[in-house]
Design an enzyme around this catalytic site. Structure first.
Site, PDB file in Angstrom:
ATOM      1  N   LYS A 163       0.863  -0.977   0.050  1.00 46.17           N
ATOM      2  CA  LYS A 163      -0.094   0.125   0.089  1.00 46.17           C
ATOM      3  C   LYS A 163       0.795   1.435  -0.250  1.00 46.17           C
ATOM      4  O   LYS A 163       2.129   1.298   0.673  1.00 46.17           O
ATOM      5  CB  LYS A 163      -0.756  -0.056   1.168  1.00 46.17           C
TER       6      LYS A 163
ATOM      7  N   SER B 152      -9.586   2.196   2.845  1.00 44.88           N
ATOM      8  CA  SER B 152      -8.713   2.950   1.864  1.00 44.88           C
ATOM      9  C   SER B 152      -7.627   1.891   1.136  1.00 44.88           C
ATOM     10  O   SER B 152      -6.996   2.402   0.240  1.00 44.88           O
ATOM     11  CB  SER B 152      -8.059   3.907   2.697  1.00 44.88           C
TER      12      SER B 152
ATOM     13  N   SER C 283     -10.064  -0.324   7.030  1.00 44.95           N
ATOM     14  CA  SER C 283      -9.568   0.028   5.670  1.00 44.95           C
ATOM     15  C   SER C 283      -8.831  -1.332   5.152  1.00 44.95           C
ATOM     16  O   SER C 283      -8.375  -1.403   3.879  1.00 44.95           O
ATOM     17  CB  SER C 283      -8.492   1.076   5.674  1.00 44.95           C
TER      18      SER C 283
END
Length: 489
Positions: free
Chosen positions: A78, A153, A177
């Site tokens: 990420k 996210s 997330s």
């Protein structure tokens, strides 16, 4: 679609260790497939092809006996997890050119285990969002239906795994997330106990809530990746000193006698009927496996969203002060004095959702409102923690839905941030209490995946993997693949 993209972490590990495959084959095949599917999925912000192939070559030239079982396996990271000499943007214009001079501890641990980073994955800007629509760079699509969001996210992290671009990825979870995008994409996502994985090198959103965790296609794969990234880190003052077990220890053991609670607050109004039904079917599966399942209550969990947005936004307003247009990142050209540097750089560099949360947090911390909002939120947070403590006095795990809905269409959350915030109502309490939570595939609604959430007591990840694996083996939801992989729900 090649057979290599169908293989799990465990299958790749076995093939690499038997020398049936080389790391270079696996990595090259991965990049070929990423390039083929990226126009459809848009999961990556940055690819690290040259670096990854060089690492794979080095692994292939080393004696296998000197390597860990995970050596040579591709993974995605990420883009809010810092990687040395690889662009790290947090999906923001503010960090569009940021090349770090160090790597996050979790990344260093992956590299020590020999996993090969394929690149940086798209996300909501500074991890603020639940659909990956707030990214400055692109909108990642759901692997099952490209008209739907991948969640957020960690949307890029989830979609890349579900689409077969990588067998595993790292995400971060501040209020759901990891678990929510895992649910939306039909994969396994683990948010570990707060402190289990070092936050050093994770670009901070909310320091008391953020946690790095793995996303994979199977439960056992997930445990293997968590093994690689867990452990105490002197560079992170919130890192736990507790010994790290082998998270695969209890996988395969039966769960007869395990006690599971289902909070009535997680099954009420607002949860789609198909999702409630999927949870009820999961309860039947766990009971058939020998577990006892009862209804329990978390009465203060209903205040989780309000508490979360005050605490998280307050911590974000503090953490994001460092992005000022001076030292690194975006600097406005529309300046005539020092104040313009700060004000214009931040105004132009941050997106609307980030600015909204900075403003909310600054207000909550301001003189005259601190006691009414931030202090009160902290007190209610303690009540939520105590609710979980009471349940775990009598139960091993908590079971419920991950999200009240399946993946929604692009734009559905943009005009109504309050509705978007409420979509995290089932995952937020876990972060407020610092507990481990995970999503496992648990059904489908209109062709889209439904995630089942398991919540454990602090540092009970082993028990969670034991129960999740038993559920996974008793069902076939994890075997179904999105159309991009040639499958269908």
């Amino acid at each position: 679609m090649t057979e290599l993209q169908q293989l799990t972490v465990k299958q790749l590990s076995e093939a690499l260790n038997k020398k049936e495959l080389s790391s270079q084959e696996v990595v090259k095949s991965g990049f070929d497939y990423i390039k083929e599917t990226e126009p459809t999925i848009d999961a990556f912000i940055t690819l690290s092809e040259e670096k990854a192939l060089a690492e794979a070559k080095k692994i292939d030239e080393s004696p296998r006996s000197d390597l860990t079982p995970l050596a040579g396996i591709p993974i995605g990271i990420k883009d809010n997890i810092v990687t040395k000499a690889v662009l790290t943007t947090a999906a923001s214009k503010m960090l569009y050119n940021f090349n770090p001079i160090y790597s996050a501890t979790a990344v260093e641990k992956l590299e020590s285990a020999g996993l090969v980073s394929m690149g940086k994955l798209n996300m909501d800007e500074f991890a603020m969002g639940s659909s990956t629509e707030t990214s400055y760079f692109k909108k990642t699509k759901n692997a099952w239906d490209q008209t739907k969001v991948p969640g957020g996210s960690s949307g890029g992290s989830a979609a890349s795994v579900a689409a077969g671009q990588v067998p595993a990825s790292l995400g971060s979870d501040t209020g759901g997330s990891i678990r929510q995008p895992a649910s939306f994409n039909g994969i396994v996502g683990m948010k570990p106990t707060y402190g289990r994985v070092s936050r050093y090198g994770l670009i901070a959103f909310s320091s008391s809530l953020d946690q790095i965790g793995p996303m994979t296609r199977t439960v056992e794969d997930n445990a293997m990746i968590l093994n690689a990234i867990s452990g105490h880190d002197a560079k992170d003052s919130t890192s736990s000193r507790r010994d790290t077990p082998d998270f695969t220890n209890l996988i395969g053991q039966d769960i007869k006698g395990m006690k599971i609670g289902v909070p009535k607050e997680f099954m009420g109004e607002g949860v789609h009927p198909d999702i409630r039904q999927a949870v009820k079917e999961a309860v039947k599966t766990f009971e058939a496996l020998g577990a006892t399942v009862d209804e329990v209550s978390l009465p203060n969990a209903v205040y989780g969203v309000e508490v979360y947005y005050i605490i998280a936004s307050s911590e974000a307003s503090s953490n994001l002060q460092r992005f000022d247009g001076i030292r690194y990142g975006y600097r406005s050209e529309n300046i005539s004095n020092l104040e313009d540097v700060y004000v214009n750089s931040r105004s132009e560099g941050f997106g609307s959702e980030v600015k909204r949360r900075i403003m909310l947090g600054t207000f909550s911390l301001s003189a005259g409102f601190y006691d009414a909002y931030f202090r009160k939120a902290g007190q209610v947070r303690t009540l939520i923690v105590n609710d979980f403590k009471k349940v775990f006095e009598n139960y091993d795990l908590i079971l419920g839905p991950v999200s009240p809905t399946v993946a929604f269409e692009f734009g559905a959350a943009q005009d109504d941030p309050i509705t978007a915030y409420m979509r995290d109502i089932l995952t937020i309490p876990v972060n407020l209490a610092g507990l481990p939570g995970m999503s496992v595939p648990g059904g489908f609604s209109e062709g889209l995946p439904i995630g089942i959430q398991l919540i454990g007591n602090h540092f009970d990840e082993e028990k969670m993997y034991q129960a999740a694996y038993a559920f996974e083996q008793a069902t076939d939801f994890h075997k179904k693949q999105p159309v991009i992989l040639g499958g269908k729900a």
